[in-house]
Enzyme design. Structure first.
Site, short mmCIF file in Angstrom:
data_model
loop_
_atom_site.label_atom_id
_atom_site.label_comp_id
_atom_site.label_asym_id
_atom_site.label_seq_id
_atom_site.Cartn_x
_atom_site.Cartn_y
_atom_site.Cartn_z
N HIS A 66 60.03 13.93 67.19
CA HIS A 66 60.78 12.91 67.95
C HIS A 66 60.80 13.24 69.43
CE1 HIS A 66 63.77 16.05 67.54
NE2 HIS A 66 64.53 15.44 68.42
N LYS A 71 58.87 23.21 69.35
CA LYS A 71 59.19 24.56 69.85
C LYS A 71 59.74 25.41 68.74
CE LYS A 71 59.98 27.11 73.62
NZ LYS A 71 59.30 28.18 72.92
N LYS A 95 68.73 22.77 66.18
CA LYS A 95 69.17 23.67 67.25
C LYS A 95 68.87 23.07 68.63
CE LYS A 95 68.14 27.79 66.11
NZ LYS A 95 67.54 29.12 65.89
N ASP A 100 70.84 20.21 73.59
CA ASP A 100 70.18 19.27 74.50
C ASP A 100 68.93 19.86 75.14
OD1 ASP A 100 71.95 17.09 74.09
OD2 ASP A 100 73.43 18.10 75.34
N LYS A 107 58.04 26.26 63.80
CA LYS A 107 58.15 27.70 63.57
C LYS A 107 56.81 28.22 63.09
CE LYS A 107 61.41 30.82 63.83
NZ LYS A 107 62.53 30.84 64.77
N SER A 365 64.25 29.67 76.83
CA SER A 365 62.82 29.35 76.68
C SER A 365 62.52 28.01 77.38
CB SER A 365 62.44 29.22 75.21
OG SER A 365 62.09 30.47 74.69
P1 NAD Z 1 64.11 41.89 65.53
O1 NAD Z 1 62.88 42.12 64.75
O2 NAD Z 1 64.12 42.23 66.98
O3 NAD Z 1 65.37 42.66 64.87
C1 NAD Z 1 65.80 42.53 63.55
C2 NAD Z 1 66.44 43.85 63.14
O4 NAD Z 1 67.02 43.71 61.85
C3 NAD Z 1 65.44 44.99 63.05
O5 NAD Z 1 65.87 46.07 63.85
C4 NAD Z 1 65.41 45.34 61.56
O6 NAD Z 1 65.18 46.71 61.31
C5 NAD Z 1 66.80 44.91 61.12
N1 NAD Z 1 66.88 44.64 59.68
C6 NAD Z 1 66.00 44.01 58.88
N2 NAD Z 1 66.45 43.97 57.61
C7 NAD Z 1 67.66 44.59 57.61
C8 NAD Z 1 68.62 44.88 56.59
N3 NAD Z 1 68.44 44.49 55.33
N4 NAD Z 1 69.75 45.53 56.96
C9 NAD Z 1 69.97 45.91 58.25
N5 NAD Z 1 69.09 45.68 59.24
C10 NAD Z 1 67.95 45.02 58.92
O7 NAD Z 1 64.46 40.36 65.29
P2 NAD Z 1 65.35 39.43 66.21
O8 NAD Z 1 64.46 38.74 67.18
O9 NAD Z 1 66.53 40.17 66.68
O10 NAD Z 1 65.79 38.30 65.15
C11 NAD Z 1 66.86 38.52 64.25
C12 NAD Z 1 67.32 37.19 63.69
O11 NAD Z 1 67.70 36.32 64.77
C13 NAD Z 1 66.26 36.41 62.89
O12 NAD Z 1 66.90 35.67 61.88
C14 NAD Z 1 65.69 35.45 63.92
O13 NAD Z 1 65.11 34.30 63.32
C15 NAD Z 1 66.95 35.11 64.69
N6 NAD Z 1 66.70 34.60 66.05
C16 NAD Z 1 66.00 35.32 66.97
C17 NAD Z 1 65.80 34.81 68.25
C18 NAD Z 1 65.10 35.59 69.33
O14 NAD Z 1 65.10 35.12 70.49
N7 NAD Z 1 64.53 36.74 69.07
C19 NAD Z 1 66.31 33.54 68.57
C20 NAD Z 1 67.04 32.83 67.62
C21 NAD Z 1 67.22 33.37 66.37
#
Ligand code: NAD
Length: 474
Positions: A66, A71, A95, A100, A107, A365
């Site tokens: 849309h 992204k 999200k 906005d 993904k 972003s």
């Molecule tokens: P990342 O890889 O930097 O960190 C994730 C951490 O979680 C790692 O250190 C890993 O060892 C730990 N982990 C994994 N399984 C685990 C468990 N069972 N118990 C404890 N620790 C555990 O990832 P991130 O970028 O921080 O993303 C984390 C979450 O946030 C994801 O769901 C991602 O989709 C979401 N997210 C990330 C962003 C971003 O900008 N990076 C943006 C929006 C949402």
């Protein structure tokens, strides 16, 4: 992926969608169009790793067109599967709408465990994945713009840009906008790495400053002094913890990582803990903390705010009853399953939903993408102009009052905004404004009894309006 609960991650998202759609009156076709993923690209490609040829499984899903570009981040994990990527792509649509940001949701996922590969192998896989995306037109500043997610960071984003720009042979002037979350010296933006964690802090601050919500939850006003437990000390969890502690006076009392969970009721210094893990490869043994016998027991620790910041489905029907926190802050995507959510809602636990709370990453972003299209850093045109204006203003005040400010105060008062100041300010404004939008729906519509449904209704209204005004192809 089935995990302890009966619904997969994607089915959870669909169920939450249906719950919100029941409150809306758009034609069924419009809602159906929004609900489903528009394009699912599953690929397999060979990469030579050492002496072996490995066939890598990967995905890119575009959930909604849309708004363009679409992204969404790219995840590297051995758990990656089509259901997960579809769920994450759908969440991206909602999200972006909530905050906005004028993008559709998408993904990507590559089914590998990054820890098992050398940097060289990771570079090869990332570049090859990018080539697959280019081939099918699933990447580009105007059609689909990836970013970091679990298991990826600015290094991978720089490889993606380099591959894309090489293939375009210098012919695309906006090539840098094909991906965000890049290093600052590779067309990135100040403040992107911390953005998701910082957004989590702004979101939490907002709810803690909301008199009605604090009253409903039986909590004291303000974020200062609240106790926090965090699962996952990666990009999102580390910044969320350290910014909440440094700027909000929050006490982080426990952190759970892959190697175990540590607890110290007097508080863990997040900045020191991050350094400690970098040096020692573990959080165990940090300061005066004690390690829990069972890693997963972080869920049931006594605290005000529980922050799952690792992966989806971490709070499920098997452990939701243990939650003692008043607020579950979804820093990760989909960390609470819908069956767990039913249990938490009954217990009166407030879930601050992922589609709002972790939207800081996509917000910044968006700023990075705008910077790439404008080919100029934020603040370059106005910083000195503002500084000179504030200086003149202060001189006049001094002249009129006959009093003068100290050199230190003068420097602070006349400072023009740098890029990082503008990014943080834009992010804070976005998180405050978006909170107000969905919280008003929650407060005004008595038949909406949880924040996720309110956030979904807010997002779906915006996407449905877009589809309605776009018209439907005859
Ligand atoms: P990342 O890889 O930097 O960190 C994730 C951490 O979680 C790692 O250190 C890993 O060892 C730990 N982990 C994994 N399984 C685990 C468990 N069972 N118990 C404890 N620790 C555990 O990832 P991130 O970028 O921080 O993303 C984390 C979450 O946030 C994801 O769901 C991602 O989709 C979401 N997210 C990330 C962003 C971003 O900008 N990076 C943006 C929006 C949402």
């Amino acid at each position: 992926m089935k995990k302890k609960d009966n619904l997969s991650f994607y089915e959870n998202v669909q169920r939450n969608f249906d719950k919100a759609a029941a409150h809306l009156t758009y034609p069924k076709g419009i809602l159906e169009q929004i609900k489903e993923c528009n394009a699912v690209y599953q690929m397999r490609f060979p990469v030579k790793v050492g002496n072996k040829i490995e066939v890598i499984e990967a995905y890119r899903v575009q959930h909604s067109h849309h708004r363009l570009p679409t992204k969404g981040g790219i995840r590297f994990s051995h758990h990656v599967n089509q259901d997960e990527v579809m769920a994450l792509a759908a969440l991206m649509t909602y999200k972006c709408a909530i905050v906005d940001v004028p993008f559709g949701g998408a993904k990507g996922g590559v089914k590998i465990s990054p820890r098992e590969y050398s940097v060289e192998a990771l570079e090869k896989i990332t570049r090859r994945y990018t080539v697959e995306l280019i081939r099918k037109n699933f990447i580009g500043p105007s059609n689909d713009v990836p970013a970091p997610d679990y298991g990826t960071g600015e290094r991978e984003m720089a490889w993606i840009l380099d591959t894309y720009a090489t293939f375009k042979n210098g012919s695309e002037i906006d090539a840098a906008g094909c991906v965000t979350g890049k290093p600052v010296n590779q067309s990135g933006i100040q403040g992107r790495t911390e953005a998701t964690g910082r957004g989590v802090f702004y979101g939490l601050k907002e709810i803690c400053d909301d008199k009605d919500m604090m009253k409903e939850l039986g909590m004291d006003m303000g974020i200062a002094g609240k106790t926090m437990v965090i699962q996952g000390m990666g990009n999102v969890g580390s910044y969320a913890g350290s910014i909440s502690q440094n700027e909000g006076d929050v006490k982080v009392i426990a952190v759970s990582e892959i190697e175990g969970t540590i607890h110290d009721p007097n508080g863990l210094d997040m900045d020191k803990l991050i350094k400690y893990r970098k040096k020692n490869g573990t959080i165990i043994g940090f300061g005066k903390s004690k390690a829990l016998k069972v890693r997963e027991d972080w869920v049931g620790l006594e605290c005000d705010i529980l922050v799952p910041a690792a992966l989806e489905s971490q709070i499920h029907k098997g452990n939701a009853k243990q939650v003692k926190a008043k607020i579950v802050a979804e820093a990760a995507n989909g960390p609470v399953t819908s069956e767990a959510e039913d249990i938490l809602n009954k217990k009166g636990v407030c879930i601050l939903p992922d589609m709002y709370l972790n939207a800081g990453g996509v917000t910044v972003s968006y700023f990075e993408w705008l910077k790439n299209l404008s080919h100029m850093r934020f603040g370059r045109m106005e910083k000195r102009f503002n500084q000179n204006t504030y200086n003149k203003l202060l001189n006049s005040v001094e002249e009129l009052t006959g009093k003068s400010v100290s050199a230190r105060d003068r420097a602070m008062l006349i400072k023009g905004a740098d890029e990082v100041d503008l990014v943080r300010s834009g992010l804070e404004e976005t998180m405050i404004n978006s909170y107000q939008q969905f919280i008003q729906i929650y407060k005004r519509r008595k038949n909406i009894t949880d924040l996720r449904t309110a956030a979904f209704v807010c997002a779906l209204n915006k996407v449905a309006n877009d589809y309605t005004t776009l018209g439907v192809f005859p």
